[in-house]
Design a protein around this motif. Structure first.
Motif, PDB file in Angstrom:
ATOM      1  N   GLU A 124       1.598   5.066  -3.569  1.00 55.52           N
ATOM      2  CA  GLU A 124       2.267   3.827  -3.277  1.00 55.52           C
ATOM      3  C   GLU A 124       1.884   2.727  -2.516  1.00 55.52           C
ATOM      4  O   GLU A 124       2.151   1.450  -2.523  1.00 55.52           O
ATOM      5  CB  GLU A 124       3.805   4.089  -2.538  1.00 55.52           C
ATOM      6  N   VAL A 125       0.635   2.881  -2.066  1.00 54.36           N
ATOM      7  CA  VAL A 125      -0.262   1.839  -1.215  1.00 54.36           C
ATOM      8  C   VAL A 125      -1.577   2.051  -1.379  1.00 54.36           C
ATOM      9  O   VAL A 125      -1.921   3.217  -1.382  1.00 54.36           O
ATOM     10  CB  VAL A 125       0.631   1.669   0.117  1.00 54.36           C
ATOM     11  N   GLU A 126      -2.418   0.826  -1.443  1.00 49.67           N
ATOM     12  CA  GLU A 126      -3.784   1.273  -1.539  1.00 49.67           C
ATOM     13  C   GLU A 126      -4.405   1.877  -0.339  1.00 49.67           C
ATOM     14  O   GLU A 126      -5.197   2.808  -0.511  1.00 49.67           O
ATOM     15  CB  GLU A 126      -4.544  -0.106  -1.548  1.00 49.67           C
ATOM     16  N   LYS A 127      -4.331   1.446   0.757  1.00 45.40           N
ATOM     17  CA  LYS A 127      -4.615   2.089   2.163  1.00 45.40           C
ATOM     18  C   LYS A 127      -3.546   1.954   3.212  1.00 45.40           C
ATOM     19  O   LYS A 127      -3.041   1.130   3.509  1.00 45.40           O
ATOM     20  CB  LYS A 127      -5.857   1.264   2.713  1.00 45.40           C
ATOM     21  N   TYR A 128      -3.000   2.982   3.492  1.00 46.61           N
ATOM     22  CA  TYR A 128      -1.556   3.350   3.978  1.00 46.61           C
ATOM     23  C   TYR A 128      -1.950   2.972   5.638  1.00 46.61           C
ATOM     24  O   TYR A 128      -1.205   2.390   6.253  1.00 46.61           O
ATOM     25  CB  TYR A 128      -1.172   4.731   3.925  1.00 46.61           C
ATOM     26  N   GLU A 129      -3.289   3.241   6.052  1.00 50.44           N
ATOM     27  CA  GLU A 129      -3.591   2.773   7.659  1.00 50.44           C
ATOM     28  C   GLU A 129      -3.514   1.194   7.781  1.00 50.44           C
ATOM     29  O   GLU A 129      -2.924   0.726   8.545  1.00 50.44           O
ATOM     30  CB  GLU A 129      -4.803   3.161   7.803  1.00 50.44           C
ATOM     31  N   ASP A 130      -3.790   0.430   6.606  1.00 52.79           N
ATOM     32  CA  ASP A 130      -3.691  -0.843   6.836  1.00 52.79           C
ATOM     33  C   ASP A 130      -2.403  -1.437   6.671  1.00 52.79           C
ATOM     34  O   ASP A 130      -2.073  -2.423   7.339  1.00 52.79           O
ATOM     35  CB  ASP A 130      -4.591  -1.677   5.641  1.00 52.79           C
ATOM     36  N   TYR A 131      -1.517  -0.734   5.954  1.00 46.95           N
ATOM     37  CA  TYR A 131      -0.292  -1.014   5.661  1.00 46.95           C
ATOM     38  C   TYR A 131       0.498  -0.876   7.033  1.00 46.95           C
ATOM     39  O   TYR A 131       1.461  -1.771   7.375  1.00 46.95           O
ATOM     40  CB  TYR A 131       0.317  -0.155   4.666  1.00 46.95           C
ATOM     41  N   VAL A 132       0.191   0.310   7.669  1.00 48.78           N
ATOM     42  CA  VAL A 132       1.043   0.451   8.994  1.00 48.78           C
ATOM     43  C   VAL A 132       0.601  -0.637  10.027  1.00 48.78           C
ATOM     44  O   VAL A 132       1.481  -1.181  10.552  1.00 48.78           O
ATOM     45  CB  VAL A 132       0.509   1.949   9.452  1.00 48.78           C
ATOM     46  N   LYS A 133      -0.605  -1.093  10.022  1.00 46.81           N
ATOM     47  CA  LYS A 133      -1.024  -2.016  10.887  1.00 46.81           C
ATOM     48  C   LYS A 133      -0.415  -3.462  10.566  1.00 46.81           C
ATOM     49  O   LYS A 133       0.127  -4.325  11.543  1.00 46.81           O
ATOM     50  CB  LYS A 133      -2.620  -2.048  11.010  1.00 46.81           C
ATOM     51  N   ASN A 134      -0.488  -3.853   9.372  1.00 49.28           N
ATOM     52  CA  ASN A 134      -0.109  -5.069   8.934  1.00 49.28           C
ATOM     53  C   ASN A 134       1.367  -5.240   9.011  1.00 49.28           C
ATOM     54  O   ASN A 134       2.373  -6.203   9.584  1.00 49.28           O
ATOM     55  CB  ASN A 134      -0.465  -5.399   7.423  1.00 49.28           C
ATOM     56  N   GLU A 135       2.231  -4.156   8.757  1.00 45.57           N
ATOM     57  CA  GLU A 135       3.516  -4.467   8.680  1.00 45.57           C
ATOM     58  C   GLU A 135       4.137  -4.158  10.323  1.00 45.57           C
ATOM     59  O   GLU A 135       5.114  -4.774  10.688  1.00 45.57           O
ATOM     60  CB  GLU A 135       4.323  -2.851   8.257  1.00 45.57           C
TER      61      GLU A 135
END
Length: 260
Positions: A124-135
């Protein structure tokens, strides 16, 4: 479909297969090569699943997920993605946000999270670690613009005084966004909250001005009550009689005197 075979069963079958080959075929170079190829393919198919980890298997499309610890044999042609199911801790950097009234505020947060749906986290997302940080940063900005830093009236929440309510709102919004990619929020809170120095000076001046204005208003109110009570007592005791024009003149002169 994922092929998962218990390790002990696989070893028994492999031994029986080797015995059958050795008995039915005269040992030679071809037999050795075949056995070597079978061994290599079998070895590649072994996958170890450690505690608090998972593996996602796919081959052009999603095939399945394994989370239970152990050793498995799977189709060697499948692609494998490893996912950690351990709890991760994110301490965001201090960011400059704007509150409901437009004041600049510095905020930081601490979020403890873990992956609960490996397939969503991968696909569902390219890199979930980056998604966690950005959100985490985006939600901080979203929460800040909904509340004022200082309380404006008793019925409203503010960022500085109502930490518990703000943290609950922060965690709920994070959980909603993280849930889209298979991530659960264990704990989340605003760890740092401070107003920028420029705005702090303005707020301090406004507070001083409000305090001075309130004290003057209270002083004038008490002075008017004092004059009114004095004139009333003079009339009641019959010391002197004042008509309304004289009373208004006395009050006006008194107000002019105290306003200087």
């Amino acid at each position: 479909m994922i092929i998962i075979i218990n390790l002990s069963i696989l070893l028994i079958l492999a031994i029986l297969f080797v015995i059958f080959l050795l008995k039915s075929i005269k040992p030679g170079l071809i037999t050795v090569i075949v056995l070597l190829v079978v061994f290599i393919i079998s070895f590649i198919g072994f996958k170890r699943i450690s505690p608090n980890s998972g593996k996602v298997f796919y081959d052009g499309y999603y095939m399945g997920t394994i989370k239970s610890p152990g050793i498995y044999f799977l189709n060697p042609g499948f692609k494998v993605k490893n996912i950690s199911l351990k709890m991760h801790s994110l301490k965001s950097e201090e960011v400059l946000v704007t509150d409901k009234l437009g004041n600049s505020i510095r905020m930081a947060s601490v979020v403890n999270w873990r992956v609960v749906d490996c397939a969503k986290a991968i696909f569902e997302v390219e890199k979930y670690e980056d998604y966690v940080k950005n959100e985490a940063e985006n939600v901080m900005r979203c929460i800040a613009c909904q509340y004022a830093y200082e309380q404006q009236n008793p019925d409203e929440l503010c960022l500085r005084l109502h930490n518990d309510a703000i943290n609950i709102a922060f965690k709920n919004e994070l959980a909603r966004r993280y849930g889209l990619v298979g991530i659960a929020v264990e704990t989340a809170c605003i760890s740092e909250l401070s107003i920028s120095p420029e705005v702090s000076e303005v707020l301090l001046r406004n507070q001083k001005a409000d305090a001075i204005s309130f004290s003057k208003e209270k002083f004038v109110q008490n002075a008017v009550e004092l004059v009114g009570n004095t004139l009333k007592q003079i009339d009641e005791k019959g010391i002197c009689k004042f008509d309304e024009n004289v009373k208004a003149l006395i009050l006006a002169k008194f107000m002019a005197k105290i306003s200087k």
